[in-house]
Design an enzyme around this catalytic site. Structure first.
Site, PDB file in Angstrom:
ATOM      1  CG  ASP A  66      -2.996  10.960  -2.659  1.00 23.22           C
ATOM      2  OD1 ASP A  66      -2.500  11.466  -3.685  1.00 23.22           O
ATOM      3  OD2 ASP A  66      -3.155   9.739  -2.523  1.00 23.22           O
ATOM      4  CG  ASN A 135      -0.809  -1.030   1.022  1.00 24.80           C
ATOM      5  OD1 ASN A 135      -1.330  -0.484   0.055  1.00 24.80           O
ATOM      6  ND2 ASN A 135      -0.422  -0.354   2.088  1.00 24.80           N
ATOM      7  CG  HIS A 137      -2.377   2.654  -0.736  1.00 24.46           C
ATOM      8  ND1 HIS A 137      -1.158   2.850  -0.112  1.00 24.46           N
ATOM      9  CD2 HIS A 137      -2.169   3.032  -2.018  1.00 24.46           C
ATOM     10  CE1 HIS A 137      -0.296   3.324  -0.985  1.00 24.46           C
ATOM     11  NE2 HIS A 137      -0.870   3.443  -2.150  1.00 24.46           N
ATOM     12  CD  GLU A 142      -1.244   3.416   3.409  1.00 21.34           C
ATOM     13  OE1 GLU A 142      -1.526   2.404   2.727  1.00 21.34           O
ATOM     14  OE2 GLU A 142      -0.163   4.018   3.307  1.00 21.34           O
TER      15      GLU A 142
HETATM   16  C1  F6R Z   1      -1.182   8.657  -5.584  1.00 21.83           C
HETATM   17  C2  F6R Z   1      -2.002   7.727  -4.821  1.00 21.83           C
HETATM   18  C3  F6R Z   1      -1.537   6.343  -4.515  1.00 21.83           C
HETATM   19  C4  F6R Z   1      -0.850   5.663  -5.705  1.00 21.83           C
HETATM   20  C5  F6R Z   1      -0.368   4.275  -5.298  1.00 21.83           C
HETATM   21  C6  F6R Z   1       0.350   3.566  -6.428  1.00 21.83           C
HETATM   22  O1  F6R Z   1      -1.836   9.880  -5.770  1.00 21.83           O
HETATM   23  O2  F6R Z   1      -3.059   8.090  -4.397  1.00 21.83           O
HETATM   24  O3  F6R Z   1      -2.635   5.573  -4.102  1.00 21.83           O
HETATM   25  O4  F6R Z   1      -1.760   5.579  -6.765  1.00 21.83           O
HETATM   26  O5  F6R Z   1       0.495   4.374  -4.214  1.00 21.83           O
HETATM   27  O6  F6R Z   1       1.543   4.226  -6.688  1.00 21.83           O
HETATM   28  P1  F6R Z   1       2.474   3.792  -7.900  1.00 21.83           P
HETATM   29  O7  F6R Z   1       1.735   4.134  -9.133  1.00 21.83           O
HETATM   30  O8  F6R Z   1       3.726   4.629  -7.736  1.00 21.83           O
HETATM   31  O9  F6R Z   1       2.721   2.332  -7.746  1.00 21.83           O
END
Ligand code: F6R
Length: 241
Positions: A66, A135, A137, A142
């Site tokens: 992403d 959450n 995702h 989301e």
């Molecule tokens: C990032 C992504 C997100 C993160 C998720 C966890 O490329 O796709 O899904 O993996 O938000 O983020 P952290 O590791 O910062 O807790």
């Protein structure tokens, strides 16, 4: 699902880097990559393995999950900037083989379709590295009533904006949308490695382990895949810090 529970974050990072290094060694590999705090340690370990001659990125093609939208690739909080700094500038990867959705695409729909075309053109993703939001995702799919199968432009949830605005000077500066691979894009990867660290992610893991599938917890869709390795630390696994 293969579950590896590590004593701490540093062991998690080393274990993940070992799996990636083995997957890319001596062959052309298409890697799906994640950003965020969780894989930072893994990228450090991969850079060290490269420096000590233990892994070679010359045959690697990458696709990131992403990118924020809109954001310039030069912005220090863009995922392009993150990937260059944390991995691509530190190893022998050919930058033209690295793909991240373009955060300033004038026509995001076209950009998403092109991204899917490029992934297919590269022969599909061999190994996708994932992080997980508190959450639930994955990528920026989301929680909600519906999930999108393919790469698309999405609104970030309030909780993700709150969690990720820590990296921006103000909440207002943080983009409220992102381009993300869809659930089907992720599940079409031949192998998935999920990194989960910290008690704040415990609830998401619990939902995954329940074995049901619900759009309210996108991580649960990993139950549909037959080659998932989950690497978590004790905090995430037990829910204690
Ligand atoms: C990032 C992504 C997100 C993160 C998720 C966890 O490329 O796709 O899904 O993996 O938000 O983020 P952290 O590791 O910062 O807790």
């Amino acid at each position: 699902m293969n579950i590896i529970v590590c004593d701490n974050y540093s062991e998690l990072s080393k274990t993940a880097a070992g799996i990636v290094a083995e997957a890319i060694s001596g062959k052309k590999t298409c890697l799906g990559l994640a950003t965020g705090s969780t894989p930072e340690g893994m990228y450090d370990c991969l850079a060290e393995l490269y420096e000590s001659g233990k892994c070679d990125f010359s045959g690697v093609v990458t696709f990131n999950l992403d990118e924020y939208y809109p954001i310039s690739p030069d912005h220090p909080q863009s995922y392009r900037y993150y990937m260059n700094r944390r991995l691509f500038n530190r190893v022998n990867i050919n930058k033209s083989n690295t793909h991240i959705p373009f955060g300033l695409a004038p026509d995001p729909e076209l950009e998403c379709a092109e991204y899917e075309r490029q992934i297919a053109g590269a022969g599909g993703i061999d190994l996708q590295v994932l992080g997980v939001g508190a959450n639930g995702h994955i990528g920026f799919n989301e929680p909600g009533d519906e999930l999108m199968p393919l790469t698309h432009l999405t609104e970030l949830s309030k909780s993700t904006i709150k969690a990720n605005s820590r990296f921006f000077e103000t909440v207002d500066e943080m983009p409220k949308k992102a381009i993300t691979m869809g659930i089907k894009t992720i599940l079409t990867s031949r192998r998935i490695v999920v990194l989960v660290s910290g008690a704040v992610k415990h609830e998401a893991l619990k939902k995954l382990f329940e074995g049901k599938i619900t759009a309210s917890w996108p991580i649960t869709f990993l139950n549909l895949h037959n080659d998932v390795t989950l690497i978590c630390d004790r905090g995430a696994y037990n829910g204690t810090s």
